[in-house]
Scaffold this motif. Structure first.
Motif, PDB file in Angstrom:
ATOM      1  N   SER A  79      13.620   3.305 -30.031  1.00  0.00           N
ATOM      2  CA  SER A  79      14.167   3.859 -28.808  1.00  0.00           C
ATOM      3  C   SER A  79      15.162   2.876 -28.211  1.00  0.00           C
ATOM      4  O   SER A  79      15.210   1.701 -28.576  1.00  0.00           O
ATOM      5  CB  SER A  79      13.047   4.142 -27.800  1.00  0.00           C
ATOM      6  OG  SER A  79      12.427   2.926 -27.401  1.00  0.00           O
ATOM      7  N   SER A  80      15.968   3.377 -27.247  1.00  0.00           N
ATOM      8  CA  SER A  80      16.945   2.502 -26.605  1.00  0.00           C
ATOM      9  C   SER A  80      16.263   1.410 -25.798  1.00  0.00           C
ATOM     10  O   SER A  80      16.743   0.268 -25.743  1.00  0.00           O
ATOM     11  CB  SER A  80      17.867   3.332 -25.701  1.00  0.00           C
ATOM     12  OG  SER A  80      17.104   4.026 -24.714  1.00  0.00           O
ATOM     13  N   ALA A  81      15.113   1.742 -25.175  1.00  0.00           N
ATOM     14  CA  ALA A  81      14.384   0.739 -24.396  1.00  0.00           C
ATOM     15  C   ALA A  81      13.916  -0.406 -25.285  1.00  0.00           C
ATOM     16  O   ALA A  81      14.044  -1.590 -24.930  1.00  0.00           O
ATOM     17  CB  ALA A  81      13.195   1.387 -23.691  1.00  0.00           C
ATOM     18  N   ALA A  82      13.402  -0.059 -26.464  1.00  0.00           N
ATOM     19  CA  ALA A  82      12.958  -1.091 -27.401  1.00  0.00           C
ATOM     20  C   ALA A  82      14.138  -1.923 -27.882  1.00  0.00           C
ATOM     21  O   ALA A  82      14.035  -3.137 -28.062  1.00  0.00           O
ATOM     22  CB  ALA A  82      12.241  -0.449 -28.580  1.00  0.00           C
ATOM     23  N   GLY A  83      15.287  -1.257 -28.060  1.00  0.00           N
ATOM     24  CA  GLY A  83      16.475  -1.982 -28.485  1.00  0.00           C
ATOM     25  C   GLY A  83      16.921  -3.002 -27.449  1.00  0.00           C
ATOM     26  O   GLY A  83      17.222  -4.153 -27.765  1.00  0.00           O
ATOM     27  N   PHE A  84      16.952  -2.572 -26.168  1.00  0.00           N
ATOM     28  CA  PHE A  84      17.334  -3.497 -25.095  1.00  0.00           C
ATOM     29  C   PHE A  84      16.326  -4.631 -24.963  1.00  0.00           C
ATOM     30  O   PHE A  84      16.680  -5.776 -24.662  1.00  0.00           O
ATOM     31  CB  PHE A  84      17.454  -2.743 -23.768  1.00  0.00           C
ATOM     32  CG  PHE A  84      18.731  -1.946 -23.645  1.00  0.00           C
ATOM     33  CD1 PHE A  84      19.962  -2.585 -23.714  1.00  0.00           C
ATOM     34  CD2 PHE A  84      18.708  -0.571 -23.483  1.00  0.00           C
ATOM     35  CE1 PHE A  84      21.147  -1.859 -23.606  1.00  0.00           C
ATOM     36  CE2 PHE A  84      19.881   0.157 -23.377  1.00  0.00           C
ATOM     37  CZ  PHE A  84      21.101  -0.485 -23.440  1.00  0.00           C
ATOM     38  N   LEU A  85      15.036  -4.332 -25.183  1.00  0.00           N
ATOM     39  CA  LEU A  85      14.017  -5.376 -25.119  1.00  0.00           C
ATOM     40  C   LEU A  85      14.253  -6.430 -26.193  1.00  0.00           C
ATOM     41  O   LEU A  85      14.170  -7.633 -25.939  1.00  0.00           O
ATOM     42  CB  LEU A  85      12.619  -4.755 -25.271  1.00  0.00           C
ATOM     43  CG  LEU A  85      11.442  -5.746 -25.281  1.00  0.00           C
ATOM     44  CD1 LEU A  85      11.391  -6.504 -23.951  1.00  0.00           C
ATOM     45  CD2 LEU A  85      10.131  -5.003 -25.527  1.00  0.00           C
ATOM     46  N   LEU A  86      14.580  -5.974 -27.398  1.00  0.00           N
ATOM     47  CA  LEU A  86      14.856  -6.910 -28.482  1.00  0.00           C
ATOM     48  C   LEU A  86      16.085  -7.771 -28.181  1.00  0.00           C
ATOM     49  O   LEU A  86      16.110  -8.965 -28.453  1.00  0.00           O
ATOM     50  CB  LEU A  86      15.062  -6.140 -29.797  1.00  0.00           C
ATOM     51  CG  LEU A  86      13.809  -5.525 -30.420  1.00  0.00           C
ATOM     52  CD1 LEU A  86      14.187  -4.617 -31.573  1.00  0.00           C
ATOM     53  CD2 LEU A  86      12.859  -6.608 -30.898  1.00  0.00           C
ATOM     54  N   ILE A  87      17.110  -7.145 -27.588  1.00  0.00           N
ATOM     55  CA  ILE A  87      18.309  -7.903 -27.215  1.00  0.00           C
ATOM     56  C   ILE A  87      17.968  -8.955 -26.168  1.00  0.00           C
ATOM     57  O   ILE A  87      18.433 -10.098 -26.226  1.00  0.00           O
ATOM     58  CB  ILE A  87      19.397  -6.945 -26.683  1.00  0.00           C
ATOM     59  CG1 ILE A  87      19.904  -6.043 -27.825  1.00  0.00           C
ATOM     60  CG2 ILE A  87      20.561  -7.726 -26.067  1.00  0.00           C
ATOM     61  CD1 ILE A  87      20.839  -4.953 -27.378  1.00  0.00           C
ATOM     62  N   GLY A  88      17.112  -8.560 -25.200  1.00  0.00           N
ATOM     63  CA  GLY A  88      16.708  -9.511 -24.170  1.00  0.00           C
ATOM     64  C   GLY A  88      15.944 -10.688 -24.741  1.00  0.00           C
ATOM     65  O   GLY A  88      16.182 -11.843 -24.361  1.00  0.00           O
ATOM     66  N   VAL A  89      15.018 -10.416 -25.657  1.00  0.00           N
ATOM     67  CA  VAL A  89      14.241 -11.492 -26.280  1.00  0.00           C
ATOM     68  C   VAL A  89      15.153 -12.427 -27.063  1.00  0.00           C
ATOM     69  O   VAL A  89      15.033 -13.657 -26.998  1.00  0.00           O
ATOM     70  CB  VAL A  89      13.147 -10.901 -27.199  1.00  0.00           C
ATOM     71  CG1 VAL A  89      12.481 -11.994 -28.024  1.00  0.00           C
ATOM     72  CG2 VAL A  89      12.103 -10.152 -26.370  1.00  0.00           C
ATOM     73  N   TYR A  90      16.101 -11.841 -27.798  1.00  0.00           N
ATOM     74  CA  TYR A  90      17.047 -12.663 -28.569  1.00  0.00           C
ATOM     75  C   TYR A  90      17.880 -13.546 -27.641  1.00  0.00           C
ATOM     76  O   TYR A  90      18.108 -14.730 -27.908  1.00  0.00           O
ATOM     77  CB  TYR A  90      17.960 -11.756 -29.395  1.00  0.00           C
ATOM     78  CG  TYR A  90      19.054 -12.501 -30.118  1.00  0.00           C
ATOM     79  CD1 TYR A  90      18.802 -13.154 -31.315  1.00  0.00           C
ATOM     80  CD2 TYR A  90      20.351 -12.555 -29.598  1.00  0.00           C
ATOM     81  CE1 TYR A  90      19.797 -13.846 -31.978  1.00  0.00           C
ATOM     82  CE2 TYR A  90      21.348 -13.249 -30.252  1.00  0.00           C
ATOM     83  CZ  TYR A  90      21.075 -13.889 -31.441  1.00  0.00           C
ATOM     84  OH  TYR A  90      22.063 -14.580 -32.090  1.00  0.00           O
ATOM     85  N   THR A  91      18.342 -12.954 -26.528  1.00  0.00           N
ATOM     86  CA  THR A  91      19.167 -13.706 -25.577  1.00  0.00           C
ATOM     87  C   THR A  91      18.391 -14.875 -24.976  1.00  0.00           C
ATOM     88  O   THR A  91      18.903 -15.992 -24.860  1.00  0.00           O
ATOM     89  CB  THR A  91      19.661 -12.779 -24.463  1.00  0.00           C
ATOM     90  OG1 THR A  91      20.382 -11.692 -25.037  1.00  0.00           O
ATOM     91  CG2 THR A  91      20.572 -13.525 -23.487  1.00  0.00           C
ATOM     92  N   LEU A  92      17.133 -14.623 -24.610  1.00  0.00           N
ATOM     93  CA  LEU A  92      16.302 -15.688 -24.065  1.00  0.00           C
ATOM     94  C   LEU A  92      16.110 -16.812 -25.076  1.00  0.00           C
ATOM     95  O   LEU A  92      16.184 -18.002 -24.744  1.00  0.00           O
ATOM     96  CB  LEU A  92      14.944 -15.131 -23.633  1.00  0.00           C
ATOM     97  CG  LEU A  92      14.913 -14.333 -22.321  1.00  0.00           C
ATOM     98  CD1 LEU A  92      13.533 -13.739 -22.101  1.00  0.00           C
ATOM     99  CD2 LEU A  92      15.300 -15.225 -21.140  1.00  0.00           C
ATOM    100  N   GLY A  93      15.855 -16.426 -26.322  1.00  0.00           N
ATOM    101  CA  GLY A  93      15.660 -17.431 -27.359  1.00  0.00           C
ATOM    102  C   GLY A  93      16.900 -18.277 -27.586  1.00  0.00           C
ATOM    103  O   GLY A  93      16.814 -19.450 -27.963  1.00  0.00           O
ATOM    104  N   PHE A  94      18.072 -17.685 -27.354  1.00  0.00           N
ATOM    105  CA  PHE A  94      19.317 -18.422 -27.544  1.00  0.00           C
ATOM    106  C   PHE A  94      19.632 -19.312 -26.345  1.00  0.00           C
ATOM    107  O   PHE A  94      20.131 -20.426 -26.489  1.00  0.00           O
ATOM    108  CB  PHE A  94      20.464 -17.427 -27.769  1.00  0.00           C
ATOM    109  CG  PHE A  94      21.786 -18.069 -28.059  1.00  0.00           C
ATOM    110  CD1 PHE A  94      22.053 -18.608 -29.307  1.00  0.00           C
ATOM    111  CD2 PHE A  94      22.767 -18.147 -27.076  1.00  0.00           C
ATOM    112  CE1 PHE A  94      23.275 -19.203 -29.576  1.00  0.00           C
ATOM    113  CE2 PHE A  94      23.983 -18.743 -27.338  1.00  0.00           C
ATOM    114  CZ  PHE A  94      24.247 -19.269 -28.596  1.00  0.00           C
ATOM    115  N   VAL A  95      19.325 -18.822 -25.139  1.00  0.00           N
ATOM    116  CA  VAL A  95      19.721 -19.518 -23.911  1.00  0.00           C
ATOM    117  C   VAL A  95      18.738 -20.611 -23.517  1.00  0.00           C
ATOM    118  O   VAL A  95      19.138 -21.689 -23.039  1.00  0.00           O
ATOM    119  CB  VAL A  95      19.889 -18.502 -22.760  1.00  0.00           C
ATOM    120  CG1 VAL A  95      20.060 -19.232 -21.423  1.00  0.00           C
ATOM    121  CG2 VAL A  95      21.069 -17.588 -23.019  1.00  0.00           C
ATOM    122  N   LEU A  96      17.443 -20.370 -23.688  1.00  0.00           N
ATOM    123  CA  LEU A  96      16.424 -21.297 -23.196  1.00  0.00           C
ATOM    124  C   LEU A  96      16.586 -22.737 -23.690  1.00  0.00           C
ATOM    125  O   LEU A  96      16.442 -23.679 -22.910  1.00  0.00           O
ATOM    126  CB  LEU A  96      15.027 -20.769 -23.546  1.00  0.00           C
ATOM    127  CG  LEU A  96      14.531 -19.605 -22.662  1.00  0.00           C
ATOM    128  CD1 LEU A  96      13.163 -19.132 -23.132  1.00  0.00           C
ATOM    129  CD2 LEU A  96      14.469 -20.015 -21.191  1.00  0.00           C
TER     130      LEU A  96
END
Length: 262
Positions: A7-24
């Motif tokens: 789903s789109s919600a799951a897709g955005f969640l995955l993008i958010g997790v990836y972004t956090l992993g890159f930024v943190l």
């Protein structure tokens, strides 16, 4: 991963997790710059050796990439870990195989009569310059094996295919053994490279060259190796994805010859 989410919600969640992993990690360094610098100062020897090791690894990976050795390593890993190797994206596995309901692995699950599907005909030339037309082999059982030189599982089963070819009078009897290769498709080399591979390894059974990839497309090839069994009337009896043993080869040949699925 995000593009394949359910789903789109799951897709955005995955993008958010990836972004956090890159930024943190960068955020942590920014907040604790003093601590990080003190650590490096107190461990200068460790850091120096780490940089040298990293440089050596980069040089080694560069050499492996330039020489093409990484492809061989991937093939060896595939040979040791499984019996199917996925075809690279952009090749010809876009539609389902023509015998989708008659795969040997599932033939016993359905008691209903399986419809006959004519095997796509072709006329192609093998490594010896001999032309093969599938329809010319009606009246014989055909063992049609799609493979690639870089495919580890393919290399696993090729000695058994050669033995099968020799045991059945080298295509002079009831069984015809044919390989199919795709020169210059994906990771595959030229027709000359394929011929050299066959000669170097002592494989003499005919391998036709699908220069355009049309046959791979018509048979819906999405993984290597894939073997199609074609009956005496020119219909697809079934297919198997993945490397198979000589025992399984003998079994599917017998099933196709007799028309009796097990």
């Amino acid at each position: 991963m995000a593009s394949s989410a359910e789903s789109s919600a799951a897709g955005f969640l995955l993008i958010g997790v990836y972004t956090l992993g890159f930024v943190l990690p960068f955020l942590a360094v920014g907040l604790f710059t003093g601590t990080v610098l003190d650590f490096f100062k107190s461990h200068q020897n460790v850091v120096r050796y780490t940089v040298k090791i990293g440089a050596v690894l980069l040089i080694v990976m560069g050499i492996l990439t330039l020489t093409g050795a990484t492809g061989g390593i991937s093939a060896d890993l595939a040979a040791g870990s499984g019996t199917v190797q996925e075809e690279p994206a952009g090749n010809s596995g876009e539609e389902a195989a023509p015998s989708g309901d008659s795969q040997e692995e599932h033939s016993g699950a359905d008691s209903q009569e399986i419809p006959m599907v004519p095997a796509p005909d072709f006329t192609l030339t093998d490594q010896y310059g001999q032309t093969h037309t599938l329809s010319d082999y009606q009246g014989k059982t055909v063992f049609l094996n799609f493979w690639a030189t870089w495919c580890g599982p393919c290399k696993m089963e090729m000695p058994d295919i050669q033995a099968l070819y020799e045991d059945w009078d080298e295509n002079a009897g009831e069984l015809v053994v044919l390989g199919v290769a795709g020169p210059n498709i994906g990771q595959e080399g030229s027709a000359e490279d394929i011929t050299a591979f066959l000669e170097e390894n002592g494989y003499t059974y005919p391998v036709v060259m699908d220069e355009t990839g049309t046959l791979f497309y018509q048979y819906g090839i999405s993984a290597y190796p894939t073997t199609f069994m074609i009956d005496t009337e020119g219909n697809v009896f079934g297919y198997v994805q993945g490397a198979v043993s000589r025992e399984v080869m003998d079994d599917i040949v017998e099933q196709t010859r007799t028309g009796q699925r097990r």
